[in-house]
Design an enzyme around this catalytic site. Structure first.
Site, PDB file in Angstrom:
ATOM      1  CD  GLU A   1      -2.563   1.245   2.669  1.00 38.72           C
ATOM      2  OE1 GLU A   1      -3.510   2.038   2.763  1.00 38.72           O
ATOM      3  OE2 GLU A   1      -2.225   0.470   3.595  1.00 38.72           O
ATOM      4  CG  HIS A   2       1.086   3.621   2.966  1.00 30.41           C
ATOM      5  ND1 HIS A   2       0.356   2.875   3.873  1.00 30.41           N
ATOM      6  CD2 HIS A   2       0.301   4.666   2.625  1.00 30.41           C
ATOM      7  CE1 HIS A   2      -0.807   3.454   4.085  1.00 30.41           C
ATOM      8  NE2 HIS A   2      -0.877   4.538   3.331  1.00 30.41           N
TER       9      HIS A   2
ATOM     10  CG  ASP B   1      -1.394   7.924   6.252  1.00 32.02           C
ATOM     11  OD1 ASP B   1      -1.746   7.448   5.152  1.00 32.02           O
ATOM     12  OD2 ASP B   1      -0.879   7.240   7.155  1.00 32.02           O
TER      13      ASP B   1
ATOM     14  CG  HIS C   1     -28.030  -8.594 -31.975  1.00 30.30           C
ATOM     15  ND1 HIS C   1     -28.804  -9.399 -31.176  1.00 30.30           N
ATOM     16  CD2 HIS C   1     -27.206  -7.905 -31.131  1.00 30.30           C
ATOM     17  CE1 HIS C   1     -28.470  -9.211 -29.918  1.00 30.30           C
ATOM     18  NE2 HIS C   1     -27.504  -8.304 -29.861  1.00 30.30           N
TER      19      HIS C   1
END
Length: 441
Positions: free
Chosen positions: A318-319, A352, A412
């Site tokens: 994450e960090h 943060d 279609h």
């Protein structure tokens, strides 16, 4: 060859803990879906010791919380929110609507449409994490979401003044003093008193994260999140004290928060381990940080930058705090991370709390396929098409008719054929009985 000087808890142990959380969350969400407000109230009393007839804070209660903060407190919140808003606006401005004529008479485009309502969770059980209000509410508002509601648990038996102030200053349209699964369930499923939202965002504990995971599909979510993770990548251009400080500074989030050092210096690794032991004797949050470090801390010794990148990308943390002689090497070569913090002058706490980038980031290897929360998460990029000439409708229709015949989609095909007849003047039989159109020259 990478060498682990310290390893964390095994994947098997973590998987068993996850299973127990899943079972609790599934039963709790079913109760909220069945009993609505009554279930939410029972859960709030049980887990937070918090009983109210209406969990939405009144204007008077919000003002009371604002009044409990000093002028400096409010200025500091305003400064942080300005940084978040500024960067979110830069991100929004980078997302432009497009329209182009891709063929003569064929116009294609896309436009960015905000979701109708967002629910923002602001964790606050252990610490009043007011920064999460900036990251979620402001980002949603900059994206143009018309209705943004927030939930945060009570702190020490009452709404946390700083969190409430941050939610209000960020522009929340309704503020609820609710935490945990009951908050996530109420926002996603809706109750008699809380209108459901289209999207849920914000960090939280394992139960909050699992509730969001189970509700994904019924509502959108920012990302699948687990405990806060931090990684320090360092060489001997820095010392063990700063590495230890950055590792323990995030380990205090909770006892299940991984903290990892990757280095090419054995001396730095050993110095960092000594500094961690020293800091754990004086850090006010050492009781939590020590448990996190003992269970989930890791120290990995690599041969060089290339191996450091390979190991870091495999973790997809994450960090990632990079403190090396050449931090740009990692910016250029790393692929899997939530956010990079380049150089010793910055750190994860800046991100943060105040610097302006969003702190809601992917964990548990989700950085392999997604970034963190940003304005784009609140926007639906929706395409449109316009055919402006008879010739274009006929030409596209002929191609479409033949391709539909290849797939056996007669209905279609007839959508194409009727336009070839109407706008091209061609006597094309009904698709259910016809051979495909002849190849266009």
């Amino acid at each position: 060859m990478a060498e682990w000087l310290k390893r964390g808890t095994s994947a098997e142990v973590r998987a068993e803990a996850d299973r127990k959380v899943r079972d609790v969350v599934e039963a709790t969400l079913a109760d909220i879906a069945d009993r609505g407000d009554a279930a939410v109230r029972d859960l709030s009393i049980r887990f937070d010791g918090w009983d109210r007839g209406d969990y939405r804070l009144s204007d008077r209660e919000i003002q009371d919380c604002m009044d409990q903060l000093t002028g400096q407190d409010l200025k500091d919140i305003e400064f942080a929110q300005t940084q978040v808003r500024n960067f979110a606006q830069i991100q929004r401005d980078s997302m432009t609507d497009v329209e182009a004529e891709t063929l003569p008479g064929v116009v294609l485009g896309h436009t960015h449409i905000p979701v109708g309502a967002a629910g923002c969770y602001v964790p606050g059980g252990k610490y009043p994490l007011l920064a999460s209000a900036h990251m979620s509410v402001i980002t949603a508002k900059v994206a143009g979401v018309p209705r943004v509601i927030t939930c945060a648990p009570p702190f020490e038996g009452r709404p946390a003044p700083a969190i409430v102030a941050a939610q209000h200053m960020a522009g929340a349209d309704a503020i609820y003093a609710l935490g945990g699964i009951q908050a996530i369930g109420a926002m996603a499923l809706g109750t008699e008193s809380i209108g459901s939202v289209d999207m849920l965002v914000g960090p939280g504990n394992a139960f909050v994260a699992e509730a969001k995971r189970q509700l994904f599909g019924k509502v959108g979510i920012d990302l699948f999140a687990g405990p806060t993770e931090t990684m320090v990548i360092a060489d001997d251009s820095v010392d063990g004290e700063i590495c230890a400080t950055d590792l323990l500074g995030q380990a205090e989030h909770g006892p299940d928060s991984p903290a990892i050092l990757i280095t090419n210096s054995r001396a730095l690794a050993e110095d960092t381990l000594r500094e961690i032991d020293r800091l754990l004797q004086i850090l006010p949050t050492a009781a939590i940080a020590r448990r996190a470090w003992e269970s989930h801390g890791e120290v990995i010794l690599c041969d060089g930058y290339d191996e450091m990148v390979a190991v870091a990308d495999d973790y997809a943390n994450e960090h990632v705090q990079v403190m090396t002689r050449d931090p740009d090497y990692f910016l250029k070569n790393m692929r899997n991370y939530g956010a990079l913090f380049l150089g010793a002058r910055t750190n994860v706490a800046f991100g943060d709390k105040v610097i302006g980038t969003n702190h809601t980031l992917p964990t548990r290897k989700a950085a392999r396929y997604t970034g963190g929360l940003w304005v784009g998460k609140f926007l639906k990029t929706c395409t449109y098409q316009r055919v402006t000439t008879d010739a274009a409708s006929t030409m596209i229709g002929e191609y479409c008719s033949r391709l539909c015949a290849l797939e056996g989609f007669a209905g279609h095909g007839e959508q194409a054929n009727i336009r070839v007849r109407r706008y091209g003047g061609r006597n094309v039989p009904y698709a259910g009985r016809a051979e495909p159109l002849e190849t266009v020259a």
